[in-house]
Design a protein around this motif. Structure first.
Motif, PDB file in Angstrom:
ATOM      1  N   VAL A 221      -8.082  12.968 -12.451  1.00 38.00           N
ATOM      2  CA  VAL A 221      -7.537  13.316 -11.133  1.00 38.00           C
ATOM      3  C   VAL A 221      -8.437  12.774 -10.029  1.00 38.00           C
ATOM      4  CG1 VAL A 221      -7.072  15.241  -9.552  1.00 38.00           C
ATOM      5  CG2 VAL A 221      -6.268  15.343 -11.929  1.00 38.00           C
ATOM      6  N   TYR A 222      -9.751  12.909 -10.216  1.00 43.54           N
ATOM      7  CA  TYR A 222     -10.675  12.434  -9.184  1.00 43.54           C
ATOM      8  C   TYR A 222     -10.596  10.921  -9.024  1.00 43.54           C
ATOM      9  CZ  TYR A 222     -14.872  11.781  -6.401  1.00 43.54           C
ATOM     10  OH  TYR A 222     -15.740  11.438  -5.395  1.00 43.54           O
ATOM     11  N   ALA A 223     -10.500  10.202 -10.150  1.00 37.22           N
ATOM     12  CA  ALA A 223     -10.388   8.740 -10.078  1.00 37.22           C
ATOM     13  C   ALA A 223      -9.126   8.322  -9.333  1.00 37.22           C
ATOM     14  CB  ALA A 223     -10.393   8.149 -11.491  1.00 37.22           C
ATOM     15  N   LEU A 224      -8.033   9.025  -9.590  1.00 33.94           N
ATOM     16  CA  LEU A 224      -6.782   8.713  -8.896  1.00 33.94           C
ATOM     17  C   LEU A 224      -6.853   9.118  -7.422  1.00 33.94           C
ATOM     18  CD1 LEU A 224      -4.210   9.753 -11.653  1.00 33.94           C
ATOM     19  CD2 LEU A 224      -4.745   7.433 -10.876  1.00 33.94           C
ATOM     20  N   CYS A 225      -7.548  10.206  -7.122  1.00 36.26           N
ATOM     21  CA  CYS A 225      -7.746  10.600  -5.717  1.00 36.26           C
ATOM     22  C   CYS A 225      -8.568   9.542  -4.981  1.00 36.26           C
ATOM     23  CB  CYS A 225      -8.450  11.945  -5.630  1.00 36.26           C
ATOM     24  SG  CYS A 225      -7.447  13.355  -6.150  1.00 36.26           S
ATOM     25  N   PHE A 226      -9.570   8.996  -5.662  1.00 35.88           N
ATOM     26  CA  PHE A 226     -10.357   7.916  -5.062  1.00 35.88           C
ATOM     27  C   PHE A 226      -9.466   6.704  -4.788  1.00 35.88           C
ATOM     28  CE2 PHE A 226     -12.986   4.110  -5.258  1.00 35.88           C
ATOM     29  CZ  PHE A 226     -14.018   4.434  -4.389  1.00 35.88           C
ATOM     30  N   ALA A 227      -8.554   6.418  -5.716  1.00 36.63           N
ATOM     31  CA  ALA A 227      -7.621   5.312  -5.509  1.00 36.63           C
ATOM     32  C   ALA A 227      -6.746   5.564  -4.285  1.00 36.63           C
ATOM     33  CB  ALA A 227      -6.760   5.106  -6.758  1.00 36.63           C
ATOM     34  N   VAL A 228      -6.292   6.812  -4.103  1.00 38.72           N
ATOM     35  CA  VAL A 228      -5.489   7.154  -2.922  1.00 38.72           C
ATOM     36  C   VAL A 228      -6.286   6.904  -1.648  1.00 38.72           C
ATOM     37  CG1 VAL A 228      -4.459   9.072  -1.650  1.00 38.72           C
ATOM     38  CG2 VAL A 228      -3.969   8.797  -4.076  1.00 38.72           C
ATOM     39  N   ALA A 229      -7.555   7.313  -1.635  1.00 36.92           N
ATOM     40  CA  ALA A 229      -8.397   7.101  -0.451  1.00 36.92           C
ATOM     41  C   ALA A 229      -8.557   5.623  -0.153  1.00 36.92           C
ATOM     42  CB  ALA A 229      -9.765   7.760  -0.661  1.00 36.92           C
TER      43      ALA A 229
ATOM     44  N   THR B  15       0.818  -1.214   0.000  1.00 38.83           N
ATOM     45  CA  THR B  15       0.000   0.000   0.000  1.00 38.83           C
ATOM     46  C   THR B  15       0.852   1.264   0.000  1.00 38.83           C
ATOM     47  OG1 THR B  15      -0.187  -0.204   2.420  1.00 38.83           O
ATOM     48  CG2 THR B  15      -1.994  -1.089   1.096  1.00 38.83           C
ATOM     49  N   GLN B  16       1.960   1.262   0.723  1.00 40.34           N
ATOM     50  CA  GLN B  16       2.803   2.458   0.759  1.00 40.34           C
ATOM     51  C   GLN B  16       3.419   2.715  -0.612  1.00 40.34           C
ATOM     52  OE1 GLN B  16       2.377   3.489   3.838  1.00 40.34           O
ATOM     53  NE2 GLN B  16       3.389   5.485   3.661  1.00 40.34           N
ATOM     54  N   SER B  17       3.833   1.660  -1.311  1.00 39.73           N
ATOM     55  CA  SER B  17       4.379   1.810  -2.672  1.00 39.73           C
ATOM     56  C   SER B  17       3.319   2.358  -3.624  1.00 39.73           C
ATOM     57  CB  SER B  17       4.899   0.465  -3.187  1.00 39.73           C
ATOM     58  OG  SER B  17       5.936  -0.031  -2.375  1.00 39.73           O
ATOM     59  N   LEU B  18       2.098   1.836  -3.506  1.00 41.85           N
ATOM     60  CA  LEU B  18       1.012   2.303  -4.370  1.00 41.85           C
ATOM     61  C   LEU B  18       0.663   3.763  -4.089  1.00 41.85           C
ATOM     62  CD1 LEU B  18      -1.355  -0.816  -4.376  1.00 41.85           C
ATOM     63  CD2 LEU B  18       0.006   0.056  -6.288  1.00 41.85           C
ATOM     64  N   LEU B  19       0.723   4.164  -2.825  1.00 39.72           N
ATOM     65  CA  LEU B  19       0.451   5.564  -2.495  1.00 39.72           C
ATOM     66  C   LEU B  19       1.460   6.495  -3.157  1.00 39.72           C
ATOM     67  CD1 LEU B  19      -0.506   5.469   1.313  1.00 39.72           C
ATOM     68  CD2 LEU B  19      -1.978   6.116  -0.596  1.00 39.72           C
ATOM     69  N   VAL B  20       2.730   6.141  -3.059  1.00 34.14           N
ATOM     70  CA  VAL B  20       3.774   6.978  -3.672  1.00 34.14           C
ATOM     71  C   VAL B  20       3.569   7.066  -5.179  1.00 34.14           C
ATOM     72  CG1 VAL B  20       6.250   7.159  -4.132  1.00 34.14           C
ATOM     73  CG2 VAL B  20       5.458   6.508  -1.850  1.00 34.14           C
ATOM     74  N   ALA B  21       3.336   5.925  -5.816  1.00 36.10           N
ATOM     75  CA  ALA B  21       3.177   5.895  -7.274  1.00 36.10           C
ATOM     76  C   ALA B  21       1.935   6.676  -7.714  1.00 36.10           C
ATOM     77  CB  ALA B  21       3.090   4.448  -7.754  1.00 36.10           C
ATOM     78  N   THR B  22       0.838   6.536  -6.983  1.00 37.05           N
ATOM     79  CA  THR B  22      -0.408   7.204  -7.368  1.00 37.05           C
ATOM     80  C   THR B  22      -0.309   8.712  -7.193  1.00 37.05           C
ATOM     81  OG1 THR B  22      -1.610   5.220  -6.646  1.00 37.05           O
ATOM     82  CG2 THR B  22      -2.907   7.187  -7.084  1.00 37.05           C
ATOM     83  N   LEU B  23       0.319   9.152  -6.109  1.00 39.79           N
ATOM     84  CA  LEU B  23       0.505  10.599  -5.909  1.00 39.79           C
ATOM     85  C   LEU B  23       1.358  11.200  -7.019  1.00 39.79           C
ATOM     86  CD1 LEU B  23       1.046  10.651  -2.046  1.00 39.79           C
ATOM     87  CD2 LEU B  23      -0.892  11.640  -3.277  1.00 39.79           C
ATOM     88  N   LEU B  24       2.410  10.506  -7.424  1.00 39.57           N
ATOM     89  CA  LEU B  24       3.236  10.986  -8.536  1.00 39.57           C
ATOM     90  C   LEU B  24       2.431  11.041  -9.831  1.00 39.57           C
ATOM     91  CD1 LEU B  24       6.608   9.142  -7.810  1.00 39.57           C
ATOM     92  CD2 LEU B  24       6.156  11.598  -7.587  1.00 39.57           C
ATOM     93  N   ALA B  25       1.574  10.045 -10.039  1.00 33.09           N
ATOM     94  CA  ALA B  25       0.756  10.012 -11.255  1.00 33.09           C
ATOM     95  C   ALA B  25      -0.234  11.176 -11.280  1.00 33.09           C
ATOM     96  CB  ALA B  25       0.009   8.685 -11.345  1.00 33.09           C
TER      97      ALA B  25
END
Length: 410
Positions: A112-120, A89-99
């Motif tokens: 952006v909203y879809a990726l923000c939902f993924a972060v949540a 999960t920590q790796s995915l958070l870093v990658a998604t925020l960069l994306a």
């Protein structure tokens, strides 16, 4: 078997630093989105319906109880049970925020909203795993400080993600904020790489069906009815009070900079100090005393907004009211989290803790929505008195509630 019956080895400095880091970085992105992103979008002319979509991201957090049993069930033998989940999960958070930083927040809002939902979603899953790890790592006398760190971590995420990033946005832009958030989140990832999770004993509740059944049976134990009422009522008072803080300050003519500095920076620092002090104090007293004191102090949090809702004083009084609110409501949050951890069984720590904490969070969110409605129906002053009444009722319920020194319902 209750979690209190499992006696892990004493938690070392590196484990404390890891827990503090994980509890902080999980909130960075989400707090940026629900606080700073709203301000950015509004400044760009976004409508209220768009802002409402952003606020919905916060509802993912209470829903994590539905997949918490899977975190207890699925193991990563090579990497460690909860460490494996945290590395993922920590790796995915870093990658998604960069994306997210690669897209325009206005022109590419849907992406952006879809990726923000993924972060949540990812951050809420990370929270399940870190809670499970904390329940296993911490001895009963350490849980107060551990949950003080948990509450403080949310406030650090609020300070950095919601306050500092909002203040930095005019200077470093959208992509710069995302890169900064990813870099801060990566700190925990490096800590996880060098962390070695202990080998936990095998337990009986190992099937997914057994863990979901556990979620149902949890509330059938003696004393769980009053505990459920506390989980709903304690956050209701602070949630109703908080719902009008920002609107009241905006009505006073405060801009985003003043709001960010007072609410997200000064308020978070005050709350952080209160949470850590409470965590230390929980280890020095009984659970019953800690519960009573924390919930009684919360009455002061509701009372602290009365000058605001009654229109008394100038900006100086408003700043004192906001800081007092954060200072006085966070002790109850730290105590309640500790008692939740006490009630987490060793065979399903992530499931049991998440089940309780999701109800607590959902009650807080519902109270904020109710507070906004009551403010419209009763006026700001009426809402202030309603929040104070809820805080007094929660204190009365805590007074008649019975726990022993380990937090087990009597």
């Amino acid at each position: 078997m209750d979690a209190a019956s499992a006696m892990p080895a004493a938690t070392g400095r590196s484990e404390w630093l890891l827990l503090a880091s994980l509890y902080s970085t999980q909130y960075l992105g989400l707090n940026f989105f629900v606080i700073a992103l709203v301000a950015i979008l509004r400044a760009e002319g976004a409508g209220l319906e768009t802002l409402g979509l952003v606020y919905l991201l916060g509802l993912v957090w209470p829903l994590k109880l539905f997949w918490a049993p899977l975190i207890d069930r699925i193991r990563f033998p090579r990497f460690g049970h909860y460490r494996g989940w945290l590395l993922l999960t920590q790796s995915l958070l870093v990658a998604t925020l960069l994306a997210i930083g690669q897209f325009s927040v206005v022109d590419d809002f849907a992406i952006v909203y879809a990726l923000c939902f993924a972060v949540a979603l990812i951050a809420s899953t990370q929270d399940i795993a870190v809670d499970g790890l904390a329940c296993r790592l911490l001895q009963p006398e350490q849980r107060g400080l551990g949950n003080g760190l948990q509450v403080a971590g949310g406030l650090i995420g609020n300070l950095l993600g919601g306050g500092l990033m909002l203040m930095m946005f005019p200077h470093i832009g959208w992509a710069g904020c995302m890169a900064a958030l990813a870099g801060l989140t990566a700190i925990s990832l490096f800590q996880l790489i060098v962390f070695h999770e202990p080998s936990w004993p095998e337990t009986t509740a190992r099937t997914a069906r057994g863990l979901y059944r556990r979620a149902y049976d949890f509330w059938r134990k003696p004393g769980r009815g009053p505990w459920l009422m506390l989980l709903i009522l304690v956050p209701a008072a602070s949630g109703m009070a908080y719902s009008v803080v920002t609107p009241l300050l905006v009505d006073r003519g405060w801009g985003p900079g003043e709001l960010g500095l007072t609410v997200n920076v000064f308020g978070s620092i005050a709350g952080l100090a209160a949470a850590l002090a409470t965590g230390w104090w929980i280890g020095k007293t009984t659970r019953r005393n800690a519960l009573l004191q924390g919930v009684v102090v919360q009455i002061g949090a509701a009372l602290s907004i009365l000058p605001l809702v009654m229109g008394l004083g100038g900006d100086g009084i408003a700043i004192i009211s906001v800081i007092s609110y954060f200072l006085l409501y966070n002790p109850a949050a730290a105590v309640m989290s500790t008692l939740m951890m006490d009630r987490a069984a060793v065979e399903s720590p992530a499931t049991d803790f998440t089940l309780q904490f999701s109800i607590y969070q959902f009650a807080a969110i519902a109270a904020m929505a109710l507070g906004a409605y009551l403010a419209g129906a009763l006026g700001y002053a009426g809402l202030g008195f309603a929040a104070t009444a809820a805080a007094v009722l929660a204190a009365f319920l805590a007074w008649i509630f019975r726990t022993d020194t380990t937090g087990t319902s009597a």
